[in-house]
Design a protein around this motif. Sequence first.
Motif, mmCIF file in Angstrom:
data_model
loop_
_atom_site.group_PDB
_atom_site.id
_atom_site.type_symbol
_atom_site.label_atom_id
_atom_site.label_comp_id
_atom_site.label_asym_id
_atom_site.label_seq_id
_atom_site.Cartn_x
_atom_site.Cartn_y
_atom_site.Cartn_z
ATOM 1 N N ASN A 87 25.432 3.853 11.787
ATOM 2 C CA ASN A 87 24.716 4.506 12.892
ATOM 3 C C ASN A 87 23.299 4.935 12.520
ATOM 4 O O ASN A 87 22.544 5.388 13.368
ATOM 5 C CB ASN A 87 25.513 5.705 13.427
ATOM 6 N N SER A 88 22.935 4.815 11.242
ATOM 7 C CA SER A 88 21.546 5.074 10.833
ATOM 8 C C SER A 88 21.144 4.010 9.825
ATOM 9 O O SER A 88 20.742 4.298 8.708
ATOM 10 C CB SER A 88 21.398 6.469 10.231
ATOM 11 N N ARG A 89 21.273 2.766 10.261
ATOM 12 C CA ARG A 89 21.102 1.619 9.358
ATOM 13 C C ARG A 89 19.693 1.593 8.757
ATOM 14 O O ARG A 89 18.696 1.808 9.450
ATOM 15 C CB ARG A 89 21.397 0.333 10.113
ATOM 16 N N VAL A 90 19.658 1.299 7.469
ATOM 17 C CA VAL A 90 18.400 1.274 6.723
ATOM 18 C C VAL A 90 18.175 -0.131 6.169
ATOM 19 O O VAL A 90 19.086 -0.747 5.601
ATOM 20 C CB VAL A 90 18.424 2.296 5.563
ATOM 21 N N ALA A 91 16.962 -0.635 6.320
ATOM 22 C CA ALA A 91 16.555 -1.904 5.714
ATOM 23 C C ALA A 91 15.487 -1.621 4.675
ATOM 24 O O ALA A 91 14.882 -0.545 4.655
ATOM 25 C CB ALA A 91 16.020 -2.865 6.772
ATOM 26 N N ARG A 92 15.248 -2.590 3.830
ATOM 27 C CA ARG A 92 14.179 -2.406 2.845
ATOM 28 C C ARG A 92 13.365 -3.692 2.695
ATOM 29 O O ARG A 92 13.838 -4.814 2.903
ATOM 30 C CB ARG A 92 14.757 -1.963 1.511
ATOM 31 N N PHE A 93 12.101 -3.491 2.315
ATOM 32 C CA PHE A 93 11.227 -4.568 1.873
ATOM 33 C C PHE A 93 10.680 -4.185 0.502
ATOM 34 O O PHE A 93 10.407 -3.013 0.237
ATOM 35 C CB PHE A 93 10.029 -4.745 2.819
ATOM 36 N N ILE A 94 10.496 -5.172 -0.364
ATOM 37 C CA ILE A 94 9.704 -4.954 -1.576
ATOM 38 C C ILE A 94 8.266 -5.306 -1.233
ATOM 39 O O ILE A 94 7.998 -6.296 -0.541
ATOM 40 C CB ILE A 94 10.241 -5.786 -2.746
ATOM 41 N N CYS A 95 7.348 -4.477 -1.703
ATOM 42 C CA CYS A 95 5.958 -4.576 -1.259
ATOM 43 C C CYS A 95 5.006 -4.944 -2.387
ATOM 44 O O CYS A 95 5.251 -4.649 -3.565
ATOM 45 C CB CYS A 95 5.508 -3.243 -0.660
ATOM 46 N N ASP A 96 3.904 -5.556 -1.999
ATOM 47 C CA ASP A 96 2.748 -5.706 -2.877
ATOM 48 C C ASP A 96 1.793 -4.553 -2.594
ATOM 49 O O ASP A 96 1.695 -4.073 -1.456
ATOM 50 C CB ASP A 96 2.057 -7.043 -2.623
ATOM 51 N N VAL A 97 1.094 -4.127 -3.626
ATOM 52 C CA VAL A 97 0.167 -3.005 -3.499
ATOM 53 C C VAL A 97 -1.257 -3.546 -3.406
ATOM 54 O O VAL A 97 -1.676 -4.359 -4.246
ATOM 55 C CB VAL A 97 0.297 -2.041 -4.691
ATOM 56 N N HIS A 98 -1.974 -3.103 -2.374
ATOM 57 C CA HIS A 98 -3.346 -3.549 -2.149
ATOM 58 C C HIS A 98 -4.285 -2.353 -2.070
ATOM 59 O O HIS A 98 -3.856 -1.210 -1.859
ATOM 60 C CB HIS A 98 -3.434 -4.350 -0.846
ATOM 61 N N LEU A 99 -5.562 -2.649 -2.229
ATOM 62 C CA LEU A 99 -6.600 -1.656 -2.000
ATOM 63 C C LEU A 99 -6.965 -1.660 -0.518
ATOM 64 O O LEU A 99 -6.639 -2.611 0.212
ATOM 65 C CB LEU A 99 -7.822 -1.970 -2.858
ATOM 66 N N PRO A 100 -7.644 -0.611 -0.035
ATOM 67 C CA PRO A 100 -7.978 -0.554 1.394
ATOM 68 C C PRO A 100 -8.781 -1.747 1.898
ATOM 69 O O PRO A 100 -8.716 -2.092 3.079
ATOM 70 C CB PRO A 100 -8.781 0.747 1.499
ATOM 71 N N ASP A 101 -9.547 -2.413 1.004
ATOM 72 C CA ASP A 101 -10.328 -3.576 1.444
ATOM 73 C C ASP A 101 -9.497 -4.847 1.537
ATOM 74 O O ASP A 101 -10.012 -5.923 1.853
ATOM 75 C CB ASP A 101 -11.535 -3.780 0.525
ATOM 76 N N GLY A 102 -8.197 -4.734 1.235
ATOM 77 C CA GLY A 102 -7.302 -5.877 1.350
ATOM 78 C C GLY A 102 -7.070 -6.638 0.055
ATOM 79 O O GLY A 102 -6.195 -7.508 0.006
ATOM 80 N N SER A 103 -7.829 -6.329 -0.978
ATOM 81 C CA SER A 103 -7.663 -7.037 -2.248
ATOM 82 C C SER A 103 -6.460 -6.503 -3.009
ATOM 83 O O SER A 103 -6.101 -5.327 -2.884
ATOM 84 C CB SER A 103 -8.927 -6.883 -3.104
ATOM 85 N N PHE A 105 -4.202 -4.836 -5.795
ATOM 86 C CA PHE A 105 -4.447 -3.773 -6.757
ATOM 87 C C PHE A 105 -4.171 -4.295 -8.167
ATOM 88 O O PHE A 105 -3.090 -4.819 -8.440
ATOM 89 C CB PHE A 105 -3.554 -2.575 -6.433
ATOM 90 N N ALA A 106 -5.134 -4.168 -9.064
ATOM 91 C CA ALA A 106 -5.025 -4.733 -10.413
ATOM 92 C C ALA A 106 -3.888 -4.118 -11.214
ATOM 93 O O ALA A 106 -3.402 -4.727 -12.169
ATOM 94 C CB ALA A 106 -6.353 -4.546 -11.161
ATOM 95 N N GLY A 107 -3.447 -2.925 -10.830
ATOM 96 C CA GLY A 107 -2.378 -2.269 -11.563
ATOM 97 C C GLY A 107 -0.990 -2.507 -10.999
ATOM 98 O O GLY A 107 -0.026 -1.897 -11.469
ATOM 99 N N ASP A 108 -0.865 -3.377 -10.008
ATOM 100 C CA ASP A 108 0.430 -3.669 -9.401
ATOM 101 C C ASP A 108 1.178 -4.667 -10.285
ATOM 102 O O ASP A 108 0.756 -5.818 -10.422
ATOM 103 C CB ASP A 108 0.227 -4.241 -7.997
ATOM 104 N N PRO A 109 2.295 -4.282 -10.894
ATOM 105 C CA PRO A 109 3.024 -5.203 -11.782
ATOM 106 C C PRO A 109 3.439 -6.500 -11.090
ATOM 107 O O PRO A 109 3.435 -7.567 -11.717
ATOM 108 C CB PRO A 109 4.247 -4.382 -12.209
ATOM 109 N N ARG A 110 3.778 -6.416 -9.823
ATOM 110 C CA ARG A 110 4.198 -7.611 -9.085
ATOM 111 C C ARG A 110 3.030 -8.606 -8.966
ATOM 112 O O ARG A 110 3.219 -9.825 -9.085
ATOM 113 C CB ARG A 110 4.714 -7.203 -7.705
ATOM 114 N N HIS A 111 1.832 -8.081 -8.744
ATOM 115 C CA HIS A 111 0.641 -8.930 -8.660
ATOM 116 C C HIS A 111 0.356 -9.603 -10.001
ATOM 117 O O HIS A 111 -0.025 -10.782 -10.050
ATOM 118 C CB HIS A 111 -0.568 -8.100 -8.220
ATOM 119 N N ILE A 112 0.568 -8.874 -11.099
ATOM 120 C CA ILE A 112 0.325 -9.436 -12.435
ATOM 121 C C ILE A 112 1.259 -10.609 -12.688
ATOM 122 O O ILE A 112 0.846 -11.666 -13.172
ATOM 123 C CB ILE A 112 0.479 -8.340 -13.502
#
Length: 444
Positions: A87-103, A105-112
């Motif tokens: 009755n309170s179903r939860v979904a998840r996404f794994i995300c990439d981390v970006h800077l406000p300009d859309g690029s 983030f150099a410190g995002d392990p997933r991006h590396i």
Amino acid sequence: MAQTSDVTKMLEKIEADNVKFIRLQFSDIQGLPKNVSIPVTQAEKALTGGIGFDGSSIEGFARIEESDMVLKPDLNTYSIIPWRPENSRVARFICDVHLPDGSPFAGDPRHILKTVLNEAASMGYVFNTGPELEFFLFKRDELGMPTTEFQDLGGYFDLAPTDLAEDVRAQIISALTAMGFEIEASHHEVAESQHEIDFKYNDALTTADNVLTFKFATKSIALMNGLHATFMAKPCYGINGNGMHTNASLFKDGKNSFYDPEAPMQLSRTSMHFIAGVLEHIKAITRLANPTVNSYKRLVPGYEAPVYVSWSGSNRTALIRVPAPRGNSTRVEVRSPDPTCNPYLTFAAILAAGLEGIRKQMEPPASADKNIFAMTDEERKQAHIETLPGDLFTANKCLLEDSLICETLGGHVVEGLNNIAKMEWDSFRTAVHPWEVEQYLSRF
């Protein structure tokens, strides 16, 4: 960002699944899962423009004056969290981390990791990994706090009633299966209350995501059963610690590049070069694969964990082992990582080292076919078998001296890892441990 049609289909799926809340998950540089929860009414915003958050509060991410960051969900990582109420179903996404300009983030392990995977792709390779995570299930005390009291006294491959955690493992497997995992095996491990659940190999980005999900699910379901699941490398003295043996292979045009039916041991020159590259950089990789002070309590002789820089066809005392299967199942098993590692950074470093070995056509030393633990120091010296770093301080020094691994991680992450290592090591070395009190208080 995802295409409009893909976003529309995903929004329709979220509605059809009757989702009420969405968790946006990502990893800090230590590999600890982080999460922002949003109501389903914000789903379209998250999938089209991302959700902003303050990166200054995340370990190793950003200074306060440059803290604005954006989480952008990867649509391929959508799944329902199966242990939450209907009755309170939860979904998840794994995300990439970006800077406000859309690029990115150099410190995002997933991006590396993505960056190194792209380098492999430019050489025609797909990098697959199959991690094997071990964990302990301990009892909680009357206040609900974790202890190191064993939940069962089972041993390797034991069954119920000795293995009292069989039902808990079954619940974990059911949850992971519902989240898209293909489980290959589960069993009680060597130590009391120690367990392992193996899932099918995949491309390294998928398996790194799966490691985060695996730990999240295991801890959550253990808590629901009044237990504490820990992936700590060595929670108890005198018994085996937790490893995360990582099976790795390269595929090109759908074929395993490590397999050559005509070569010695049926191992291709590509596999030999890859092994050589990993061994060349393994001391720096150790800072990533074994990231805590406690990690080095596991990397000692006598408990099946590797200590010496070596490889072998089947010798489990070697750091890199080549399991028996051949053909498309040909792989190398890097046995040193433990499950406290950041899988994105660890896989990225292993791949970067292996690719350098291929590019430079590096040759590994002779395989170590004897029990390395039983060899004398002189015998190991004659065989040119070196030793892994024995503590976090030494491993961190090895990382800072390795230009390839530092370049792979980028200056931002290297600075963050260095700061974390210095703080953790200083805290550890200045603490007065119970062993010291026991040894010296009465004597002096």
